[in-house]
Design a protein around this motif. Structure first.
Motif, PDB file in Angstrom:
ATOM      1  N   THR A  66       0.818  -1.214   0.000  1.00  0.00           N
ATOM      2  CA  THR A  66       0.000   0.000   0.000  1.00  0.00           C
ATOM      3  C   THR A  66       0.854   1.268   0.000  1.00  0.00           C
ATOM      4  O   THR A  66       0.550   2.210  -0.742  1.00  0.00           O
ATOM      5  CB  THR A  66      -0.961  -0.009   1.199  1.00  0.00           C
ATOM      6  OG1 THR A  66      -1.780  -1.180   1.125  1.00  0.00           O
ATOM      7  CG2 THR A  66      -1.852   1.224   1.191  1.00  0.00           C
ATOM      8  N   PRO A  67       1.918   1.364   0.811  1.00  0.00           N
ATOM      9  CA  PRO A  67       2.726   2.597   0.749  1.00  0.00           C
ATOM     10  C   PRO A  67       3.326   2.858  -0.623  1.00  0.00           C
ATOM     11  O   PRO A  67       3.313   4.004  -1.104  1.00  0.00           O
ATOM     12  CB  PRO A  67       3.811   2.347   1.802  1.00  0.00           C
ATOM     13  CG  PRO A  67       3.195   1.377   2.754  1.00  0.00           C
ATOM     14  CD  PRO A  67       2.353   0.483   1.898  1.00  0.00           C
ATOM     15  N   ASP A  68       3.851   1.814  -1.271  1.00  0.00           N
ATOM     16  CA  ASP A  68       4.440   2.017  -2.595  1.00  0.00           C
ATOM     17  C   ASP A  68       3.362   2.348  -3.620  1.00  0.00           C
ATOM     18  O   ASP A  68       3.552   3.221  -4.480  1.00  0.00           O
ATOM     19  CB  ASP A  68       5.218   0.774  -3.023  1.00  0.00           C
ATOM     20  CG  ASP A  68       6.469   0.563  -2.176  1.00  0.00           C
ATOM     21  OD1 ASP A  68       7.234   1.521  -1.984  1.00  0.00           O
ATOM     22  OD2 ASP A  68       6.664  -0.567  -1.685  1.00  0.00           O
ATOM     23  N   TYR A  69       2.225   1.645  -3.531  1.00  0.00           N
ATOM     24  CA  TYR A  69       1.138   1.928  -4.465  1.00  0.00           C
ATOM     25  C   TYR A  69       0.682   3.371  -4.343  1.00  0.00           C
ATOM     26  O   TYR A  69       0.540   4.087  -5.344  1.00  0.00           O
ATOM     27  CB  TYR A  69      -0.044   0.984  -4.225  1.00  0.00           C
ATOM     28  CG  TYR A  69      -1.301   1.479  -4.887  1.00  0.00           C
ATOM     29  CD1 TYR A  69      -1.420   1.485  -6.278  1.00  0.00           C
ATOM     30  CD2 TYR A  69      -2.342   2.022  -4.140  1.00  0.00           C
ATOM     31  CE1 TYR A  69      -2.539   1.996  -6.898  1.00  0.00           C
ATOM     32  CE2 TYR A  69      -3.474   2.526  -4.755  1.00  0.00           C
ATOM     33  CZ  TYR A  69      -3.572   2.512  -6.133  1.00  0.00           C
ATOM     34  OH  TYR A  69      -4.690   3.031  -6.734  1.00  0.00           O
ATOM     35  N   ASN A  70       0.439   3.820  -3.117  1.00  0.00           N
ATOM     36  CA  ASN A  70      -0.075   5.170  -2.940  1.00  0.00           C
ATOM     37  C   ASN A  70       0.927   6.219  -3.393  1.00  0.00           C
ATOM     38  O   ASN A  70       0.543   7.247  -3.976  1.00  0.00           O
ATOM     39  CB  ASN A  70      -0.462   5.398  -1.485  1.00  0.00           C
ATOM     40  CG  ASN A  70      -1.232   6.689  -1.280  1.00  0.00           C
ATOM     41  OD1 ASN A  70      -0.640   7.736  -1.030  1.00  0.00           O
ATOM     42  ND2 ASN A  70      -2.545   6.615  -1.418  1.00  0.00           N
ATOM     43  N   ALA A  71       2.226   5.957  -3.137  1.00  0.00           N
ATOM     44  CA  ALA A  71       3.249   6.902  -3.585  1.00  0.00           C
ATOM     45  C   ALA A  71       3.259   7.015  -5.101  1.00  0.00           C
ATOM     46  O   ALA A  71       3.319   8.120  -5.659  1.00  0.00           O
ATOM     47  CB  ALA A  71       4.614   6.463  -3.071  1.00  0.00           C
ATOM     48  N   ILE A  72       3.169   5.873  -5.769  1.00  0.00           N
ATOM     49  CA  ILE A  72       3.169   5.879  -7.232  1.00  0.00           C
ATOM     50  C   ILE A  72       1.908   6.544  -7.759  1.00  0.00           C
ATOM     51  O   ILE A  72       1.963   7.360  -8.696  1.00  0.00           O
ATOM     52  CB  ILE A  72       3.296   4.438  -7.767  1.00  0.00           C
ATOM     53  CG1 ILE A  72       4.699   3.891  -7.471  1.00  0.00           C
ATOM     54  CG2 ILE A  72       3.023   4.380  -9.271  1.00  0.00           C
ATOM     55  CD1 ILE A  72       4.844   2.407  -7.719  1.00  0.00           C
ATOM     56  N   ARG A  73       0.763   6.214  -7.157  1.00  0.00           N
ATOM     57  CA  ARG A  73      -0.492   6.816  -7.611  1.00  0.00           C
ATOM     58  C   ARG A  73      -0.451   8.334  -7.483  1.00  0.00           C
ATOM     59  O   ARG A  73      -0.829   9.069  -8.413  1.00  0.00           O
ATOM     60  CB  ARG A  73      -1.671   6.250  -6.809  1.00  0.00           C
ATOM     61  CG  ARG A  73      -3.018   6.791  -7.278  1.00  0.00           C
ATOM     62  CD  ARG A  73      -4.176   6.248  -6.454  1.00  0.00           C
ATOM     63  NE  ARG A  73      -4.278   6.893  -5.155  1.00  0.00           N
ATOM     64  CZ  ARG A  73      -5.312   6.713  -4.321  1.00  0.00           C
ATOM     65  NH1 ARG A  73      -6.302   5.883  -4.646  1.00  0.00           N
ATOM     66  NH2 ARG A  73      -5.349   7.327  -3.156  1.00  0.00           N
ATOM     67  N   THR A  74      -0.003   8.819  -6.327  1.00  0.00           N
ATOM     68  CA  THR A  74       0.043  10.263  -6.118  1.00  0.00           C
ATOM     69  C   THR A  74       0.955  10.927  -7.129  1.00  0.00           C
ATOM     70  O   THR A  74       0.594  11.943  -7.745  1.00  0.00           O
ATOM     71  CB  THR A  74       0.503  10.578  -4.689  1.00  0.00           C
ATOM     72  OG1 THR A  74      -0.418   9.987  -3.755  1.00  0.00           O
ATOM     73  CG2 THR A  74       0.570  12.074  -4.445  1.00  0.00           C
ATOM     74  N   ARG A  75       2.142  10.366  -7.326  1.00  0.00           N
ATOM     75  CA  ARG A  75       3.090  10.970  -8.265  1.00  0.00           C
ATOM     76  C   ARG A  75       2.566  10.892  -9.704  1.00  0.00           C
ATOM     77  O   ARG A  75       2.703  11.847 -10.482  1.00  0.00           O
ATOM     78  CB  ARG A  75       4.434  10.264  -8.137  1.00  0.00           C
ATOM     79  CG  ARG A  75       5.467  10.690  -9.167  1.00  0.00           C
ATOM     80  CD  ARG A  75       5.866  12.171  -9.089  1.00  0.00           C
ATOM     81  NE  ARG A  75       6.815  12.453 -10.147  1.00  0.00           N
ATOM     82  CZ  ARG A  75       8.139  12.242 -10.047  1.00  0.00           C
ATOM     83  NH1 ARG A  75       8.656  11.755  -8.913  1.00  0.00           N
ATOM     84  NH2 ARG A  75       8.941  12.518 -11.039  1.00  0.00           N
ATOM     85  N   PHE A  76       1.963   9.757 -10.052  1.00  0.00           N
ATOM     86  CA  PHE A  76       1.428   9.591 -11.409  1.00  0.00           C
ATOM     87  C   PHE A  76       0.395  10.674 -11.701  1.00  0.00           C
ATOM     88  O   PHE A  76       0.433  11.319 -12.759  1.00  0.00           O
ATOM     89  CB  PHE A  76       0.804   8.206 -11.563  1.00  0.00           C
ATOM     90  CG  PHE A  76       0.311   7.905 -12.948  1.00  0.00           C
ATOM     91  CD1 PHE A  76       1.135   7.315 -13.897  1.00  0.00           C
ATOM     92  CD2 PHE A  76      -1.002   8.204 -13.318  1.00  0.00           C
ATOM     93  CE1 PHE A  76       0.681   7.041 -15.176  1.00  0.00           C
ATOM     94  CE2 PHE A  76      -1.472   7.932 -14.600  1.00  0.00           C
ATOM     95  CZ  PHE A  76      -0.627   7.353 -15.529  1.00  0.00           C
ATOM     96  N   PHE A  77      -0.523  10.895 -10.760  1.00  0.00           N
ATOM     97  CA  PHE A  77      -1.569  11.890 -11.001  1.00  0.00           C
ATOM     98  C   PHE A  77      -1.053  13.315 -10.821  1.00  0.00           C
ATOM     99  O   PHE A  77      -1.573  14.240 -11.451  1.00  0.00           O
ATOM    100  CB  PHE A  77      -2.781  11.616 -10.118  1.00  0.00           C
ATOM    101  CG  PHE A  77      -3.556  10.385 -10.539  1.00  0.00           C
ATOM    102  CD1 PHE A  77      -3.806  10.123 -11.875  1.00  0.00           C
ATOM    103  CD2 PHE A  77      -4.038   9.488  -9.602  1.00  0.00           C
ATOM    104  CE1 PHE A  77      -4.516   9.004 -12.275  1.00  0.00           C
ATOM    105  CE2 PHE A  77      -4.755   8.361  -9.988  1.00  0.00           C
ATOM    106  CZ  PHE A  77      -4.997   8.116 -11.324  1.00  0.00           C
ATOM    107  N   ASP A  78      -0.029  13.510  -9.979  1.00  0.00           N
ATOM    108  CA  ASP A  78       0.650  14.818  -9.953  1.00  0.00           C
ATOM    109  C   ASP A  78       1.133  15.168 -11.355  1.00  0.00           C
ATOM    110  O   ASP A  78       0.876  16.266 -11.872  1.00  0.00           O
ATOM    111  CB  ASP A  78       1.868  14.782  -9.027  1.00  0.00           C
ATOM    112  CG  ASP A  78       1.549  14.958  -7.557  1.00  0.00           C
ATOM    113  OD1 ASP A  78       0.373  15.068  -7.196  1.00  0.00           O
ATOM    114  OD2 ASP A  78       2.516  14.983  -6.764  1.00  0.00           O
ATOM    115  N   ASP A  79       1.877  14.236 -11.932  1.00  0.00           N
ATOM    116  CA  ASP A  79       2.457  14.477 -13.257  1.00  0.00           C
ATOM    117  C   ASP A  79       1.368  14.653 -14.305  1.00  0.00           C
ATOM    118  O   ASP A  79       1.491  15.492 -15.212  1.00  0.00           O
ATOM    119  CB  ASP A  79       3.381  13.320 -13.647  1.00  0.00           C
ATOM    120  CG  ASP A  79       4.644  13.254 -12.797  1.00  0.00           C
ATOM    121  OD1 ASP A  79       4.885  14.190 -11.998  1.00  0.00           O
ATOM    122  OD2 ASP A  79       5.390  12.263 -12.941  1.00  0.00           O
TER     123      ASP A  79
END
Length: 285
Positions: A66-79
């Motif tokens: 979950t921590p890695d998923y959420n980090a990737i999701r946040t960064r993906f949608f930031d970009d």
């Protein structure tokens, strides 16, 4: 104020706690200086439950990190949102639901952009209290309404949204919490007030993620909180196509959605009976 949030609304505090934890990492994918305040005392408690389910002591992890998923999701949608904002034709961005998202406060946006946050009144009231005097970095407008209510479109327009102008929508952390008919209805209603060329992005799980035995630990946590996962699809492109959107579905770990952080293999789309998450992104026809 936290006591006024229901089970689904409290999941926004979990997301804030995850973002606060990510912001402390030396290899962080983003920095959210507001996340800890938004998470409050409840967010870290929810995160601790998820961590216990995700990383069971003495046993191999079978649940997505979950921590890695959420980090990737946040960064993906930031970009994704920043790339959309670079388009001179982008003048309105809508987060629905907004939850404890702080992108309007932690990132810079062009002056031409109107930023709309749609969420239930209790969520937006809690968020405003926690942020205090913090000022957004954009023309920020809140719309306190539930997405299942019959008039949220009118409320959004009253806040300054123009359905005749292309928009950018982010439906983050929404679709798996609603029954299938409601998921379709949300997409139908978003499509109805999105001009051709409008962008949309969302995250969604596949159907197997709702039923696989090795997902049970995580699913039981959310069910125990009173907010079970209810909807998933193995064909996200088809789902959005039905509502007038041409999209791509990217899995964490694939090119553009990895950032060196996804710890698991990425199964090919042809493989059945495996858990998946999709980052869906595309445009209104």
């Amino acid at each position: 104020m936290t006591a006024s949030l229901d089970a689904v609304e409290r999941t926004a505090l979990l997301t804030a706690a995850l973002r606060a934890a990510e912001s402390k990492r030396p290899d962080r994918l983003y920095e959210d200086p507001h996340a800890a305040a938004l998470a409050g005392d409840i967010g870290p408690e929810l995160l601790a439950e998820v961590i216990r389910a995700t990383f069971p002591p003495g046993r191999e992890r079978t649940i997505p990190s979950t921590p890695d998923y959420n980090a990737i999701r946040t960064r993906f949608f930031d970009d994704y949102l920043r790339a959309a904002a670079e388009d001179q034709d982008t003048t309105q961005i809508v987060l629905a639901p907004a939850g404890m998202d702080s992108r309007a406060y932690r990132l810079d946006w062009p002056e031409r952009v109107r930023w709309f946050e749609v969420d239930r009144p209790a969520v937006l009231a809690y968020k405003a209290e926690r942020l205090g005097a913090t000022e957004p970095r954009t023309d920020h407008r809140t719309v306190a309404v539930d997405l299942t209510e019959p008039d949220w479109e009118a409320r959004l327009e009253a806040a300054g949204y123009d359905p005749a102008v292309p928009s950018t929508w982010l439906l983050e952390g929404l679709l798996y919490y609603v029954p299938a008919p409601d998921a379709h209805r949300v997409l139908e209603r978003v499509a109805a007030i999105s001009a051709p060329g409008s962008r949309i992005a969302a995250d969604i799980v596949n159907a197997a993620a709702l039923t696989l035995p090795h997902m049970r630990g995580l699913l039981d946590v959310f069910s125990g909180w009173g907010c079970p996962w209810l909807f998933g699809t193995d064909e996200p492109e088809e789902l959005f196509d039905r509502h007038g959107f041409d999209v791509r579905a990217t899995q964490p770990g694939e090119a553009g959605a990895d950032f060196g952080r996804w710890p698991d293999p990425v199964p090919p789309r042809s493989e059945r009976d495996v858990r998946r998450v999709f980052f869906v992104h595309g445009r209104r026809r």
